[in-house]
Motif scaffolding. Structure first.
Motif, PDB file in Angstrom:
ATOM      1  N   ARG A 177      -1.610  11.177   5.174  1.00  0.00           N
ATOM      2  CA  ARG A 177      -2.625  12.187   5.462  1.00  0.00           C
ATOM      3  C   ARG A 177      -2.002  13.568   5.640  1.00  0.00           C
ATOM      4  O   ARG A 177      -2.540  14.562   5.203  1.00  0.00           O
ATOM      5  CB  ARG A 177      -3.415  11.820   6.719  1.00  0.00           C
ATOM      6  CG  ARG A 177      -4.634  10.965   6.392  1.00  0.00           C
ATOM      7  CD  ARG A 177      -5.569  10.852   7.574  1.00  0.00           C
ATOM      8  NE  ARG A 177      -5.506   9.525   8.151  1.00  0.00           N
ATOM      9  CZ  ARG A 177      -5.093   9.265   9.377  1.00  0.00           C
ATOM     10  NH1 ARG A 177      -4.686  10.243  10.163  1.00  0.00           N
ATOM     11  NH2 ARG A 177      -5.070   8.043   9.832  1.00  0.00           N
ATOM     12  N   LYS A 178      -0.820  13.611   6.303  1.00  0.00           N
ATOM     13  CA  LYS A 178      -0.174  14.906   6.576  1.00  0.00           C
ATOM     14  C   LYS A 178       0.296  15.557   5.289  1.00  0.00           C
ATOM     15  O   LYS A 178       0.094  16.736   5.063  1.00  0.00           O
ATOM     16  CB  LYS A 178       1.049  14.706   7.504  1.00  0.00           C
ATOM     17  CG  LYS A 178       0.725  14.760   8.967  1.00  0.00           C
ATOM     18  CD  LYS A 178       2.006  14.924   9.787  1.00  0.00           C
ATOM     19  CE  LYS A 178       1.822  14.222  11.138  1.00  0.00           C
ATOM     20  NZ  LYS A 178       3.103  13.717  11.653  1.00  0.00           N
ATOM     21  N   VAL A 201       1.540   4.144  10.698  1.00  0.00           N
ATOM     22  CA  VAL A 201       2.461   5.292  10.674  1.00  0.00           C
ATOM     23  C   VAL A 201       2.461   5.902   9.281  1.00  0.00           C
ATOM     24  O   VAL A 201       2.385   7.119   9.115  1.00  0.00           O
ATOM     25  CB  VAL A 201       3.893   4.854  11.055  1.00  0.00           C
ATOM     26  CG1 VAL A 201       4.853   6.017  10.951  1.00  0.00           C
ATOM     27  CG2 VAL A 201       3.918   4.282  12.461  1.00  0.00           C
ATOM     28  N   PHE A 202       2.505   5.043   8.274  1.00  0.00           N
ATOM     29  CA  PHE A 202       2.533   5.558   6.905  1.00  0.00           C
ATOM     30  C   PHE A 202       1.208   6.150   6.482  1.00  0.00           C
ATOM     31  O   PHE A 202       1.167   7.073   5.662  1.00  0.00           O
ATOM     32  CB  PHE A 202       3.020   4.474   5.929  1.00  0.00           C
ATOM     33  CG  PHE A 202       4.513   4.415   5.856  1.00  0.00           C
ATOM     34  CD1 PHE A 202       5.234   3.672   6.782  1.00  0.00           C
ATOM     35  CD2 PHE A 202       5.213   5.127   4.900  1.00  0.00           C
ATOM     36  CE1 PHE A 202       6.619   3.644   6.758  1.00  0.00           C
ATOM     37  CE2 PHE A 202       6.599   5.103   4.865  1.00  0.00           C
ATOM     38  CZ  PHE A 202       7.309   4.363   5.797  1.00  0.00           C
ATOM     39  N   ASP A 222       0.791  -1.234   0.000  1.00  0.00           N
ATOM     40  CA  ASP A 222       0.000   0.000   0.000  1.00  0.00           C
ATOM     41  C   ASP A 222       0.824   1.285   0.000  1.00  0.00           C
ATOM     42  O   ASP A 222       0.319   2.330  -0.369  1.00  0.00           O
ATOM     43  CB  ASP A 222      -0.933   0.029   1.218  1.00  0.00           C
ATOM     44  CG  ASP A 222      -1.870  -1.171   1.255  1.00  0.00           C
ATOM     45  OD1 ASP A 222      -2.474  -1.413   2.306  1.00  0.00           O
ATOM     46  OD2 ASP A 222      -1.970  -1.863   0.224  1.00  0.00           O
ATOM     47  N   PHE A 223       2.063   1.231   0.468  1.00  0.00           N
ATOM     48  CA  PHE A 223       2.836   2.468   0.604  1.00  0.00           C
ATOM     49  C   PHE A 223       4.138   2.424  -0.190  1.00  0.00           C
ATOM     50  O   PHE A 223       5.117   3.071   0.172  1.00  0.00           O
ATOM     51  CB  PHE A 223       3.100   2.759   2.093  1.00  0.00           C
ATOM     52  CG  PHE A 223       1.832   2.934   2.874  1.00  0.00           C
ATOM     53  CD1 PHE A 223       1.319   1.878   3.624  1.00  0.00           C
ATOM     54  CD2 PHE A 223       1.122   4.123   2.820  1.00  0.00           C
ATOM     55  CE1 PHE A 223       0.128   2.021   4.326  1.00  0.00           C
ATOM     56  CE2 PHE A 223      -0.065   4.269   3.522  1.00  0.00           C
ATOM     57  CZ  PHE A 223      -0.569   3.225   4.273  1.00  0.00           C
ATOM     58  N   ALA A 224       4.123   1.676  -1.277  1.00  0.00           N
ATOM     59  CA  ALA A 224       5.321   1.537  -2.106  1.00  0.00           C
ATOM     60  C   ALA A 224       5.800   2.897  -2.606  1.00  0.00           C
ATOM     61  O   ALA A 224       6.991   3.113  -2.809  1.00  0.00           O
ATOM     62  CB  ALA A 224       5.033   0.616  -3.277  1.00  0.00           C
ATOM     63  N   ALA A 225       4.867   3.834  -2.768  1.00  0.00           N
ATOM     64  CA  ALA A 225       5.229   5.157  -3.273  1.00  0.00           C
ATOM     65  C   ALA A 225       6.155   5.907  -2.321  1.00  0.00           C
ATOM     66  O   ALA A 225       6.927   6.760  -2.736  1.00  0.00           O
ATOM     67  CB  ALA A 225       3.966   5.966  -3.520  1.00  0.00           C
ATOM     68  N   PHE A 226       6.088   5.582  -1.037  1.00  0.00           N
ATOM     69  CA  PHE A 226       6.949   6.262  -0.075  1.00  0.00           C
ATOM     70  C   PHE A 226       8.347   5.663  -0.010  1.00  0.00           C
ATOM     71  O   PHE A 226       9.289   6.304   0.442  1.00  0.00           O
ATOM     72  CB  PHE A 226       6.355   6.155   1.338  1.00  0.00           C
ATOM     73  CG  PHE A 226       5.219   7.102   1.591  1.00  0.00           C
ATOM     74  CD1 PHE A 226       3.910   6.692   1.405  1.00  0.00           C
ATOM     75  CD2 PHE A 226       5.454   8.396   2.020  1.00  0.00           C
ATOM     76  CE1 PHE A 226       2.855   7.568   1.641  1.00  0.00           C
ATOM     77  CE2 PHE A 226       4.400   9.272   2.266  1.00  0.00           C
ATOM     78  CZ  PHE A 226       3.100   8.855   2.077  1.00  0.00           C
ATOM     79  N   SER A 250       5.465   3.277  18.656  1.00  0.00           N
ATOM     80  CA  SER A 250       4.154   3.179  19.296  1.00  0.00           C
ATOM     81  C   SER A 250       3.024   2.713  18.403  1.00  0.00           C
ATOM     82  O   SER A 250       2.006   2.245  18.915  1.00  0.00           O
ATOM     83  CB  SER A 250       3.801   4.535  19.903  1.00  0.00           C
ATOM     84  OG  SER A 250       3.957   5.527  18.911  1.00  0.00           O
ATOM     85  N   LYS A 251       3.182   2.847  17.084  1.00  0.00           N
ATOM     86  CA  LYS A 251       2.075   2.435  16.211  1.00  0.00           C
ATOM     87  C   LYS A 251       2.526   1.398  15.196  1.00  0.00           C
ATOM     88  O   LYS A 251       3.682   1.370  14.798  1.00  0.00           O
ATOM     89  CB  LYS A 251       1.551   3.652  15.434  1.00  0.00           C
ATOM     90  CG  LYS A 251       0.642   4.532  16.270  1.00  0.00           C
ATOM     91  CD  LYS A 251       0.448   5.879  15.644  1.00  0.00           C
ATOM     92  CE  LYS A 251      -0.763   5.965  14.751  1.00  0.00           C
ATOM     93  NZ  LYS A 251      -1.035   7.295  14.265  1.00  0.00           N
ATOM     94  N   PRO A 252       1.582   0.537  14.764  1.00  0.00           N
ATOM     95  CA  PRO A 252       1.922  -0.414  13.699  1.00  0.00           C
ATOM     96  C   PRO A 252       2.392   0.321  12.458  1.00  0.00           C
ATOM     97  O   PRO A 252       1.921   1.406  12.137  1.00  0.00           O
ATOM     98  CB  PRO A 252       0.599  -1.133  13.443  1.00  0.00           C
ATOM     99  CG  PRO A 252      -0.184  -0.970  14.694  1.00  0.00           C
ATOM    100  CD  PRO A 252       0.204   0.359  15.248  1.00  0.00           C
ATOM    101  N   LEU A 253       3.322  -0.326  11.764  1.00  0.00           N
ATOM    102  CA  LEU A 253       4.014   0.269  10.622  1.00  0.00           C
ATOM    103  C   LEU A 253       3.105   0.927   9.590  1.00  0.00           C
ATOM    104  O   LEU A 253       3.326   2.074   9.194  1.00  0.00           O
ATOM    105  CB  LEU A 253       4.810  -0.866   9.964  1.00  0.00           C
ATOM    106  CG  LEU A 253       5.957  -0.529   9.053  1.00  0.00           C
ATOM    107  CD1 LEU A 253       6.873   0.477   9.679  1.00  0.00           C
ATOM    108  CD2 LEU A 253       6.717  -1.809   8.749  1.00  0.00           C
ATOM    109  N   HIS A 254       2.093   0.199   9.161  1.00  0.00           N
ATOM    110  CA  HIS A 254       1.259   0.734   8.082  1.00  0.00           C
ATOM    111  C   HIS A 254       0.435   1.913   8.579  1.00  0.00           C
ATOM    112  O   HIS A 254       0.104   2.815   7.817  1.00  0.00           O
ATOM    113  CB  HIS A 254       0.361  -0.348   7.490  1.00  0.00           C
ATOM    114  CG  HIS A 254      -0.481  -1.043   8.503  1.00  0.00           C
ATOM    115  ND1 HIS A 254       0.059  -1.759   9.557  1.00  0.00           N
ATOM    116  CD2 HIS A 254      -1.817  -1.118   8.657  1.00  0.00           C
ATOM    117  CE1 HIS A 254      -0.902  -2.253  10.290  1.00  0.00           C
ATOM    118  NE2 HIS A 254      -2.057  -1.884   9.779  1.00  0.00           N
TER     119      HIS A 254
END
Lengths: 182, 339
Positions: free
Chosen positions: A172-173, A166-167, A83-87, A160-164
């Protein structure tokens, strides 16, 4: 079963049902495992040696913990890759247990694309959150104080948060996704 | 480009069957799409190989590019090698293994190169977090022999490594050491398990060959499975030895299960035992020293053949545990001595 019983351990993470694993036990003295579908890198022999003969409930509970944690870590790593390959600015480095994840990613900060390298270590195999996180700045320019703040905050996020998740918050930011790959 | 390198690339490409040429070249990903489009894949093989070698020269292929092609060819033709299995172990109470593939690779190469300057080591990542390693050995004075490489297949965070048969046995201890140290283990031991079928070896040691589990809605009562012949035969025909045949079927099913057996080609038993005879005055039984003999069972698919023995009436059921323990113990060559 005719010899004993077969246990099915189902794994799940965040409400998603994942793989199921089986352990077929033979009721004999000593109690033994006839066959199983536990992955070879899960320390089944260690767990059996500790608990199988003395406390079968604890054996199953312990095994369940390891398998669920493994399934959870794997789920996070798979989600990041798909889902976050773009990053990501390069491949996600992982291993069989998904207890060491290493990747380079880029985030939009003040209109610039800033590269960071994250190294997540999960020394406790019964958890789905890392025990050690290092985020380093990968750019050639000097690291400005605001970027250093971001770097530190990213470290905390990964702890503190699961990897996905965080992304998801990165996505969103940022006003736009950074599509360029190094 | 170096003449020996060109020759090596030529011979490696020559080995590839025409039907596999495209998939292997695509997997290699060294020649560009443009270059491949200029090649006529329908010409005679020798000319095709010449064209491809020229393209490799154009692109200045290195020994590592050639080694990678060799790995891919071997992956496609893994049955052409005979594979051994090694088992590694750790000290008890050691830290959790945070296996880093890049660290493993660099550590592995360093250990080999420290001992032997002339060695070519190449890696190709594979699925399931595994890696294929190709090692071409040289000596202190001679460059590596690219025509006799050893392959190692290692799945991360497992204690097993699969190696192709190495004619240069003297290098095996070094290889073992490199594997052990790089993968955070302490000891390495060769298992008594060997076969051409790498995937079967993996299924045996990873215990992945028996995937049938009885869950509350999957058990089929034994009666329904017996002698399917009955349904199709005339009710006036009585099946001889029905009870015995059912017993044999049941015992075979209990021993071998319902799943396809992993594929092995032989089982070897080295016997050093005293001859036991029921006849009195048997010369062989009077010998003081144990009899030494080697018994080898060979088959295109040994375990399926063993499974078929009792139902075919060739052997009694249950079969000797020496035969049925093979996948469970992860052994197919045994040394048997009197206790």
């Amino acid at each position: 079963t005719s010899r004993g019983f077969c246990v099915c351990i189902s794994t799940a993470f965040e409400g998603n049902l994942l793989d199921s694993y089986f352990v077929d036990l033979v009721i004999q003295k000593p109690l033994r495992i006839h066959h199983h579908s536990i992955p070879v890198f899960i320390p089944l022999e260690e767990i059996s040696a500790k608990y199988l003969q003395t406390n079968i409930q604890h054996f199953l509970f312990c095994l369940c913990e390891y398998l669920n944690a493994y399934a959870g870590r794997k789920y996070q790593a798979d989600r990041l890759q798909s889902d976050f390959a773009a990053f990501l600015a390069g491949p996600l480095r992982r291993n069989s247990l998904c207890n060491l994840l290493s990747f380079t990613y880029k985030v939009e900060l003040q209109g610039q694309s800033v590269p960071f390298c994250a190294r997540l270590r999960y020394k406790d195999l019964t958890t789905t959150l890392p025990t050690d996180v290092t985020v380093t700045y990968q750019g050639t320019d000097a690291l400005s104080p605001s970027w250093e703040e971001q770097r530190a905050s990213h470290e905390n996020l990964f702890f503190s948060k699961p990897l996905h998740q965080v992304f998801t918050s990165f996505a969103r930011k940022g006003e736009k996704l950074d599509m360029s790959l190094v | 480009m170096d003449e020996t390198l060109v020759e090596f690339i030529k011979r490696t490409i020559m080995k590839i069957p025409i039907t596999e040429m495209m998939p292997i070249l695509k997997a290699w990903d060294f020649l560009s799409e443009k270059q491949l489009q200029t090649v006529n894949f329908r010409q005679r093989k020798e000319s095709l190989v010449q064209d491809l070698v020229l393209l490799c020269e154009e692109r200045r292929a290195s020994i590592h590019d050639a080694a990678l092609l060799d790995i891919i060819y071997t992956q496609f033709h893994r049955h052409q090698k005979v594979w051994d299995v090694f088992q590694m172990s750790k000290e008890p109470g050691e830290d959790i293994d945070l296996f880093d593939m890049e660290q493993f690779k660099s550590s592995f190469v360093k250990i080999l190169q420290r001992a032997l300057k002339n060695v070519t080591v190449s890696f190709r990542d594979a699925e399931e977090n595994a890696v294929w390693i190709r090692i071409a050995w040289g000596t202190q004075y001679r460059k590596p022999n690219q025509y006799k490489p050893v392959y190692v297949v290692y799945y991360s965070q497992t204690p097993y490594a699969f190696t192709s048969f190495c004619p240069l046995k003297s290098n095996m201890p070094l290889l073992g050491q490199a594997l052990t140290v790089a993968s955070n283990h302490h000891k390495i031991v060769k298992m008594d398990l060997r076969s051409r079928y790498l995937d079967s070896l993996k299924a045996i040691v990873f215990k992945q060959y028996n995937r049938t589990f009885e869950t509350h809605n999957s058990t089929v009562p034994l009666q329904d499975r017996t002698l399917e012949l009955d349904i199709h035969m005339d009710s006036r025909i009585i099946h001889e030895n029905r009870i015995e045949k059912e017993r044999v079927q049941r015992v075979t099913q209990e021993t071998f299960g319902d799943y396809p057996q992993p594929r092995l080609e032989f089982a070897q038993y080295k016997l050093e035992t005293k001859f036991k005879s029921e006849l009195n005055g048997d010369i062989l039984a009077e010998r003081k020293e144990p009899l030494r003999c080697l018994i080898k069972f060979s088959s295109p698919h040994l375990l399926e053949a063993l499974k078929a023995l009792a139902p075919a009436g060739i052997a009694d059921a249950p079969l000797s545990p020496l035969l049925t323990c093979i996948p469970n113990k992860g052994m197919n060559y045994f040394k048997i001595r009197d206790k």
